[in-house]
Design an enzyme around this catalytic site. Sequence first.
Site, PDB file in Angstrom:
ATOM      1  N   GLU A 138     -24.009 -26.472  20.311  1.00  0.00           N
ATOM      2  CA  GLU A 138     -24.213 -27.138  21.598  1.00  0.00           C
ATOM      3  C   GLU A 138     -22.905 -27.202  22.391  1.00  0.00           C
ATOM      4  O   GLU A 138     -22.892 -27.014  23.611  1.00  0.00           O
ATOM      5  CB  GLU A 138     -24.795 -28.536  21.376  1.00  0.00           C
ATOM      6  CG  GLU A 138     -26.240 -28.479  20.869  1.00  0.00           C
ATOM      7  CD  GLU A 138     -26.814 -29.838  20.525  1.00  0.00           C
ATOM      8  OE1 GLU A 138     -27.892 -30.181  21.047  1.00  0.00           O
ATOM      9  OE2 GLU A 138     -26.186 -30.552  19.720  1.00  0.00           O
ATOM     10  N   ALA A 177     -22.341 -32.332  14.441  1.00  0.00           N
ATOM     11  CA  ALA A 177     -22.096 -33.773  14.414  1.00  0.00           C
ATOM     12  C   ALA A 177     -21.807 -34.246  12.994  1.00  0.00           C
ATOM     13  O   ALA A 177     -22.169 -33.594  12.014  1.00  0.00           O
ATOM     14  CB  ALA A 177     -23.297 -34.520  14.975  1.00  0.00           C
TER      15      ALA A 177
END
Length: 699
Positions: free
Chosen positions: A105, A61
């Site tokens: 992820e 992120a």
Amino acid sequence: MTAQIQTHGNVAVITLNNPPVNGLGYATRLAVTEHLAAANADAAVKAIIITGAGKAFSGGADIKEFGLPTALQEPNLLSLILAVENSAKPVVAAIHSVCMGGGLELALGCHYRIAAPGTNVALPEVKLGILPGAGGTQRLPRALGVENALNMIVSGEPVKSELLAMAPGQKLFDKMAASAESLAAEALAFAQSVADARPLPLVRNLPCKHPLGDAYFQFARNMVGGMAKGYPAPLKCVAAVEAATKKKFDDGMAFEREAFVNLMWTPESRALRHLFMAERAASKIADVGADVTPRPVSSLAVIGAGTMGGGIAMNFLNAGIPVKMLEQKQDALDRGVATIRKNYEAQVKKGKLKADKYEQRMALLTTTLDYADLKDADMVIEAVFEEMGVKEKVFKQLDAVMKPGAILASNTSTLDVDLIANFTKRPQDVVGTHFFSPANVMKLLEVVRGKDTAKDVMATVMGLAKKIKKTAVVSGVCDGFIGNRMIEQYSRQAGFLLEEGCTPQQVDKAVEKFGFAMGPFRMGDLAGNDIGWAIRKRRYTEKPGMKYSKTADLLCELGRYGQKTGAGWYDYQAGKRDAIPSELVNTLIADHRKTLGITPRKIGDEEIVQRLVYSLVNEAAHILQEGIASKSGDIDMVYLTGYGFPIYRGGPMNYANEVGLFNVVQAMKRFAQNPLDDASFWQPAPLLAKLAAEGKTFQ
């Protein structure tokens, strides 16, 4: 575009292209989602590959989005991963170089994963005070096994892909590529081989159990709880992984998400995210851009073979840079080299350094007694006695022998770098490089920019700092620079607290409970109380109106300089560093109070911490206003990496922001009413007063 799509036969390859680490910001998520939909709509495409351009699959992120609307803007990372899982065509993650956080992820949401050897794989969110928030705590235990996954999630440390591929029963990687160079071709062949396979495998459908069940998680909580004092995230990581073993997948995801959101707004997470950003910002100098070319430094000289000089030399030897060390006498050189050898041999004995590396590093070290032998060095760092007359002699000799363009650096911790520069005919080449002791261990390097220091000198030193793995913070010229100028006020307050009723151990315990690595009196004993004494003597002449406690002077008059003399504020046993409370010192303090006519009062831990920490904050506000530091984050980095300020509080400036600057100023006004304290010091710095009045924070 931050992601591109290309078709190779019947395989569509989606490539993340958002340098430097292919962060999954909003624009990248949107592009990948659109390309995924296009590939699914193309009848000619039978399989899809997701990979990353450059030197990363994905670093995860974009931390700059944390707390901003774009972090949740659809498609958010959860939505992107769900789109990958729901793809009607198989999606293969071709992983290389870096696969961390949200990048891992995303890969876990793909149907298949092929990895290049040497890939750094991690879920490092715990280092930001949070846990993985896009399924990492739920999918990784299913793919890698509960124990291996929990170790990765709680530590946040990267693990090489080839080691993970060896884990028994692992489903993280379906295939290991032969090399990073062959990954693209092997991923293409693999995607074609699974193009028609149905049903598509999902990590979410894999079983997730630990054979010891509750007993294992109780053990994990005990272990993690003991190591995670001050940090709530690690125990939440344990709870989330436990939820993966006990709840249905979607319920586990809901548990993870709630924990993620709650952690993100804790002061600890805000502090760690502040640290992450401040560390990166510290390396940037406003007027020294990428267009400034650093000077080449392929050889270095160090003046002084003492503890500091030897430690400085080790930093550069570790980085593969040859060092020539100079001393006045051969026996001093011999002792310095012996100390360096002893330090390296200790690392070899502990298995932290291979014997051949040790020999390689020592081979880079040469010594001399003659300044003329330094003439070819690209840079020299002096680490001699902290006295201006000594510095003058050294720099005049360096000016006479060093080649044009060589960088002349001083390791001074307090002295005027501009005055030192004026001892030479080349002030543009002079800079301060204040290492912290032990120099081969401590991360902080204060880079002191003189009024004439050239931009390319600054660029060179900042680049070298990175090479020797230091956190470099730029300071302007003033007495004590950033760190020591602030610590002087902290030490003054510690002295006043003794006069008013505290013992050294009470003050130290209060500050250590707050989170400091050690309190002011244990720190004084470690550094040497005679150093502070020398500074105070100078202050008595330079600033006769400044108020000081004389207790520390009385201690030094007894020769109690700290650990090096076996006695300071505490007593020490030979060969041990344990600080033993001293009855003699407590009696000395009590007697001194009587001579001052002071009746001791009971002082609580809260007041102790506030007076010490807010003294740092107020002095730091002056430093900011004067332009000695360019931003508050730089001051926090100095205290987090050089002075043992608790990391989970984010440094003195971040902590003051958390408390609220209005509240800090109100406390300072109370302290100013104390007749035994220094009322003039507690007048808020103009910048602090202004920000508090406007309801703003340090930036």
